[in-house]
Structure formats: C-alpha cells, structure tokens
Scaffold this motif. Sequence first.
Motif, mmCIF file in Angstrom:
data_model
loop_
_atom_site.group_PDB
_atom_site.id
_atom_site.type_symbol
_atom_site.label_atom_id
_atom_site.label_comp_id
_atom_site.label_asym_id
_atom_site.label_seq_id
_atom_site.Cartn_x
_atom_site.Cartn_y
_atom_site.Cartn_z
ATOM 1 N N THR A 5 0.862 -1.178 0.000
ATOM 2 C CA THR A 5 0.000 0.000 0.000
ATOM 3 C C THR A 5 0.896 1.226 0.000
ATOM 4 O O THR A 5 1.870 1.299 0.759
ATOM 5 N N TYR A 7 1.054 5.377 0.164
ATOM 6 C CA TYR A 7 0.440 6.672 0.438
ATOM 7 C C TYR A 7 1.184 7.732 -0.377
ATOM 8 O O TYR A 7 2.344 8.055 -0.092
ATOM 9 N N HIS A 8 0.511 8.276 -1.389
ATOM 10 C CA HIS A 8 1.152 8.999 -2.482
ATOM 11 C C HIS A 8 0.681 10.442 -2.564
ATOM 12 O O HIS A 8 -0.502 10.743 -2.350
ATOM 13 N N SER A 15 7.907 11.062 -3.950
ATOM 14 C CA SER A 15 6.798 10.116 -3.995
ATOM 15 C C SER A 15 6.669 9.507 -5.392
ATOM 16 O O SER A 15 6.505 8.284 -5.543
ATOM 17 N N ILE A 32 -2.882 5.172 -2.590
ATOM 18 C CA ILE A 32 -3.826 6.042 -1.893
ATOM 19 C C ILE A 32 -3.295 7.470 -1.973
ATOM 20 O O ILE A 32 -2.227 7.767 -1.428
ATOM 21 N N GLU A 33 -4.002 8.337 -2.676
ATOM 22 C CA GLU A 33 -3.630 9.752 -2.708
ATOM 23 C C GLU A 33 -4.166 10.385 -1.430
ATOM 24 O O GLU A 33 -5.324 10.776 -1.339
ATOM 25 N N TYR A 34 -3.288 10.465 -0.441
ATOM 26 C CA TYR A 34 -3.748 10.766 0.919
ATOM 27 C C TYR A 34 -4.241 12.199 1.089
ATOM 28 O O TYR A 34 -4.926 12.494 2.077
ATOM 29 N N PRO A 38 -7.337 11.015 3.136
ATOM 30 C CA PRO A 38 -6.372 10.864 4.230
ATOM 31 C C PRO A 38 -6.726 9.690 5.138
ATOM 32 O O PRO A 38 -7.902 9.335 5.285
ATOM 33 N N PRO A 39 -5.714 9.090 5.761
ATOM 34 C CA PRO A 39 -6.006 8.043 6.742
ATOM 35 C C PRO A 39 -6.694 8.638 7.960
ATOM 36 O O PRO A 39 -6.581 9.835 8.235
ATOM 37 N N ARG A 94 5.736 12.059 3.134
ATOM 38 C CA ARG A 94 5.452 11.076 2.097
ATOM 39 C C ARG A 94 6.741 10.677 1.387
ATOM 40 O O ARG A 94 7.716 11.414 1.443
#
Length: 275
Positions: A5, A7-8, A15, A32-34, A38-39, A94
Amino acid sequence: MLDVTFYHNPDCGTSRNTLALIRHAGVEPQVIEYLKTPPTKGVLQDLIARMGMTVRDAMRERGTPFKDLGLDDATLTDDDLLDAMMVHPILINRPIVVTPDRVKLCRPSETVLDLLSSVPPGDFHKDDGTAFLTDERIEPGPELVDALMATHLLVDDLQGADRTFFRFRLLGGDVIGYGGFELYGRDVLLRSMAVGPEHRGKGIGRNMALLLMSRAFDEGGRQAYALTTTAAPFFERIGFRPLDRANAPASIAATRQAAGLCPSSATLLTRRITL
C-alpha cells in the motif's frame, strides 16, 4: 506478488520516484492519494508507530503550514500534532509504504528497496535524470582504502565502533562510490564520500549524501556535520551551512578528523537531518 500500500502525493518528486521504482520491480501497489483520502487519526497513529518514528518526525515542514500553525512548539503533544495532520493532510510526510511486514517513510526513494524482495534489474533513473542507487554496508578494508586514497581522502581513522561505511552501486550493479558516517547520539559526521571519476557531475554525490543521512536518521542521528577542505560548495547545495568550529558540539570536536587529521583551514558545515 508482494502486497504493497502506497500513500502517495503525485506533486512530490520523491513520492513519484518511489512509486516508479516499485513498479520497476514488477510490483503494482494499492495507491492512496492521501491528500484526497487521508487516513484516519487511528490509522495514521498506527502507521507512525510501525515505522518506529515519533509523530513529530513523521511531519513534513517544507511546503506546509507547519510554521504558520506554530507546530514547532515543543510543548505540543502527539495528540495535538495528529489533530493538525488530520485538518491539514499535507503535513503527513510522504511517501509512506506499507507491506505485510513493515511500514517505512521512504525518503530518499531508494530506501523503498529495503521493503522489496529483490533489487529491480537494470539501471533506472529518477524523473530529474539522476540514477537510483543501492547501498550496502561494508567493512573498512582495502577496497575502501584504495577508493579513498584515489580521491585524496583520509584513511588513518577508518576503524571504530561508531563508524559505518557503505558501497554504492547503480541498480545494474556497477560500483559508483563509497561513503560513511560516525554516529555520536544525535550528532553525525558524514565522511569518506568518494565518487568514481566517470560518475561525477551526475548528481550521484547528492543522492549518496541523502542516503547516508537517511541511514544515520534510522539510527537516531538528527544533526549532520561535515569537514572539508574542497567540497564546501557541494555541501551547501544540499542544505548544509558553515559553522564556526568553536561552536561544534563536543562529540564532533573530539573526532579524530576535527581534533587533528583535518587542517585548521577545513570548513565545518552542518544541517538538520529530516526525511
């Protein structure tokens, strides 16, 4: 195939380069384009813990509202910092790369190779045209001595438990240089950086220095120093600033290089190590 996974932030060169290197290795990650997705606070807190970092270490300062929000206030708690990252996801550094076994903030891009099962075949280049490198720890034996002597660097102080040295290669396997550091708690002396003549002027030295500082960061280093008689302009280009040798911390002043091997005319430079 390895489950990854990623985070991009597509606007970030590091990145983009890390993602390209993963794909060069034949792995297609879940991206995942955070900034868009976002997480959650809990997920981010878990990712940071699994990286073995502090919340503050996982924050990005440059190009973010870090200063404007007063986040350099040392009295802020981890919870305060996480709350700020939730409101402003750009503060999340990132790229964060997640595999079943590890989580890593991959800066510089080459450090993602620590998570992959094999080095991608063949030379490969970043989007600025500089080559990706691999690094491997080596003992300070004849190979290193010969390389340093060929570039007129010191070889009289290579032994010591606080010294770590690396051989650097292109992804295709060609050896292109050597480098190392001495670690004294949070203080790090970069040293023994030698690039083969045919590889100079190609951004190799910069990429080597960034890798060395990343490796030192992983071992607790937070402030880098360098002593040089000829390479001050190179170090300044990568963020170092001259420091009066009288203001050097005791750990650096006591090194053999600072205490006598380097001439008094050598320039001392320093920069904070951040990922």
